[in-house]
Design an enzyme around this catalytic site. Structure first.
Site, PDB file in Angstrom:
ATOM      1  N   GLU A 199     -16.151 -16.710  -9.557  1.00 30.51           N
ATOM      2  CA  GLU A 199     -14.744 -17.125  -9.825  1.00 30.51           C
ATOM      3  C   GLU A 199     -14.999 -18.612 -10.569  1.00 30.51           C
ATOM      4  O   GLU A 199     -13.902 -18.973 -11.168  1.00 30.51           O
ATOM      5  CB  GLU A 199     -14.195 -17.351  -8.413  1.00 30.51           C
ATOM      6  CG  GLU A 199     -14.799 -18.467  -7.553  1.00 30.51           C
ATOM      7  CD  GLU A 199     -16.001 -17.739  -6.387  1.00 30.51           C
ATOM      8  OE1 GLU A 199     -16.410 -16.963  -6.801  1.00 30.51           O
ATOM      9  OE2 GLU A 199     -16.243 -18.357  -5.555  1.00 30.51           O
ATOM     10  N   HIS A 207     -21.303 -17.159  -7.674  1.00 35.23           N
ATOM     11  CA  HIS A 207     -19.658 -17.387  -7.512  1.00 35.23           C
ATOM     12  C   HIS A 207     -18.963 -16.885  -8.932  1.00 35.23           C
ATOM     13  O   HIS A 207     -19.031 -17.855  -9.418  1.00 35.23           O
ATOM     14  CB  HIS A 207     -19.401 -18.586  -7.024  1.00 35.23           C
ATOM     15  CG  HIS A 207     -19.531 -18.890  -5.423  1.00 35.23           C
ATOM     16  ND1 HIS A 207     -18.731 -18.540  -4.375  1.00 35.23           N
ATOM     17  CD2 HIS A 207     -20.766 -19.306  -5.096  1.00 35.23           C
ATOM     18  CE1 HIS A 207     -19.294 -18.930  -3.393  1.00 35.23           C
ATOM     19  NE2 HIS A 207     -20.462 -19.218  -3.481  1.00 35.23           N
ATOM     20  N   CYS A 235     -21.160 -14.254  -2.363  1.00 36.39           N
ATOM     21  CA  CYS A 235     -22.159 -14.967  -1.604  1.00 36.39           C
ATOM     22  C   CYS A 235     -22.010 -14.479  -0.121  1.00 36.39           C
ATOM     23  O   CYS A 235     -22.587 -13.459  -0.102  1.00 36.39           O
ATOM     24  CB  CYS A 235     -21.523 -16.355  -1.898  1.00 36.39           C
ATOM     25  SG  CYS A 235     -22.864 -17.487  -1.737  1.00 36.39           S
TER      26      CYS A 235
END
Ligand code: GLN
Length: 544
Positions: free
Chosen positions: A518, A516, A380
């Site tokens: 994650e 993202h 990001c």
């Protein structure tokens, strides 16, 4: 009909209610029951989206684009169910709805009160989140005794009355401290916390005691006696090296059997199979390699701010049998003192972020990774920073920036879409900015990957869906000047208009993504981008 397990916390906050709930949910899932989870947060913010990471830690983004509590991240890492905006409710969101209904006249002239109107709204949101699951675990944020959580506790007390003891269960998680001066375990705080809970009409069925060491049987007996809980239902949850050991630790003490028996689910449940958790923990404990990853952020003193990221790196370590040492480095420090601290790293990761502070340090770190061919993952803001750096130092745009940091830059390589789609295109157009709430690109979005890129190599498919949380985008009108110099756009949005992933030619592994990754990494499956990032770090390490 769904059974409900309510999880409350006592004595202190941050006891790991979320992880305990998620662990129990995952054992129940392994026993063939479908589970869902929900978090009730007592604060007045409508959602945590506008809260500082210092206050709240990470904002977790769900597939359907809600900004939620980080506990939802634990839920998704432990169970197969995908969370949604229904999975997190706050006092603020409850009041916002009740007040909107009142303004519309829905209450037909009644005096609107905490009981029954607020509690009814809470109950309807709880029932609404079941989604057909056999068991719904509802975690109540905060600590018993807080003024803020009273309406939530009252609502779950009422649900017990409505659905009966066979369909509801109360689990209370407390701290059992160890006093080193006397070498004793202390049960009194637990006794008091349960007393507090009982004073508002809730008798726990199970107590989970967080402690440093195992709790002796005599102390368990004492807790059982004083809290009116069966002795076998006093479970101890000691500090373990990894949170992924918790499902097995709770199962060994029979927690899931007690839950299943009390909720009358015995005939439905099969024996637990925790072999995949066993495997996760085994791999975690027996790494074959070791790498040092630098995470360049501005909340370095606060692990919770990068919770999912931290876990995603650990997951990649699990799947590549690598011990991943994460070094949190302060971007302001790099801004002031240069990149010396980065030289010993095997890879550099710049995570998401907002605002000016430390941004030049992050740009320096991206430059260092590019020039020294150190593996780089930019997430990001980390991708935006890589674009700015490349524009400044490779593509001859010396003052390139994001309009988030310099409204009047001559080279707005990152900006708000409206800034370059506006035909008048004047710089003045950039000064308006936008509201902070609800103005971001949020949630799971499709991205098309180009074949022959590192991104494609990693995901091994053309179409992926990843979660977003940002306002700014790579400026399409300047991207050709960057690609002409060797920047590769490896992923684009469905309509092709937005840059979603970039990488560099002539670099072993330099990848940026606007989303993202994650948020979708789990210990059992890992995530392809993080795994390839760690593999690149291993290679870098071996060539040092
Ligand atoms: N501040 C940047 C934006 O809003 C990046 C956000 C992020 O990293 N999550 O676009």
């Amino acid at each position: 009909m769904a059974r409900y397990i309510f999880v409350t916390g006592g004595v202190v906050s941050s006891l790991g209610k979320g992880i305990a709930s998620a662990s129990l949910a995952s054992i129940l899932e392994s026993r063939g029951l479908s589970v869902n989870l929900q978090k009730l947060d007592p604060y007045i913010n409508v959602d945590p989206g506008t809260m500082s990471p210092f206050q709240h830690g990470e904002v977790y983004v769900t597939e359907d684009g809600a900004e939620t509590d980080l506990d939802l991240g634990h839920y998704e890492r432990f169970v197969q169910t995908t969370m949604s905006r229904k999975s997190n409710i706050t006092t603020g969101s409850i009041y916002a709805d009740v007040i909107a209904k009142e303004r519309r006249g829905d209450y037909l002239g009644a005096t609107v009160q905490v009981i029954p109107h607020i509690t009814d709204e809470i109950k309807s949101r709880i029932f609404n989140a079941a989604n057909g699951a056999d068991v719904v675990m509802v975690e109540i944020g905060g600590t018993v005794g807080d003024i803020e959580s009273l309406p939530f506790l009252e609502a779950i007390r009422q649900i017990r009355m409505e659905l009966g003891a066979q369909n509801t269960l109360f689990i209370h998680l407390t701290l059992v401290p160890f006093l080193s001066a006397t070498g004793e375990i202390k049960t009194k705080p637990t006794q008091h916390s349960v007393k507090e809970l009982r004073s508002i009409g809730i008798q726990p069925d199970i107590i989970i005691c967080r402690s440093k060491q195992p709790i002796p049987e005599s102390d368990k007996k004492k807790i059982a006696l004083f809290t009116n809980v069966e002795e076998r239902a006093v479970i101890s949850s000691i500090d373990l090296k990894s949170i992924y050991e918790i499902p097995e630790a709770l199962h060994k003490q029979g927690l899931d059997n007690i839950v299943i028996e009390k909720l009358n689910l015995t005939s439905q449940a099969k024996p637990a199979d925790l072999s995949d958790w066993h495997e996760v923990v085994h791999r975690l404990k027996h790494p074959k390699k070791e790498v040092n990853i630098g995470l360049i952020g501005k909340y370095i003193e606060l692990m919770d701010a990068y919770k999912s990221l931290n876990e995603a790196l650990i997951h990649a370590g699990i799947h590549t049998l690598t011990k991943v040492n994460i070094h949190y480095l302060d971007s302001e420090e790099i801004e002031k003192n240069g990149t010396e601290a980065l030289a010993a790293l095997d890879a550099i990761l710049i995570p998401g972020g907002f605002g000016n502070r430390g941004i030049e340090g992050k740009i320096k770190a991206a430059q260092f990774a590019r020039e020294n061919k150190i593996p780089y993952l930019g997430i990001c803001l980390g991708m935006q920073v890589a674009i700015i750096e490349f524009a400044r130092h490779v593509a001859d745009m010396p003052t390139a920036n994001s309009t988030e940091f310099d409204l009047h830059t001559a080279y707005p390589v990152v900006g708000l879409i409206t800034e370059w789609t506006d035909v008048s295109g004047s710089k003045e157009k950039r000064s308006t900015g936008s509201d902070l709430g609800g103005t971001m690109r949020l949630g799971g979005q499709y991205c098309r990957l180009s074949m022959g890129t590192k991104a494609y190599e990693s995901y091994q498919k053309e179409g992926i869906i990843e979660r977003h949380r940002h306002r700014y985008e790579v400026n399409n009108t300047l991207i050709d000047q960057l690609t002409a110099q060797g920047l590769i756009v490896s992923g684009r949005s469905q309509d092709g208009n937005l840059v979603e992933m970039i990488e560099l030619k002539d670099h072993p592994w330099f990848v940026g993504c606007q989303f993202h990754p994650e948020f979708t990494s789990t210990p059992r499956k890992g995530h392809p981008l993080f795994m390839d990032f760690i593999k690149a770090a291993i290679e870098h390490h071996e060539h040092l």
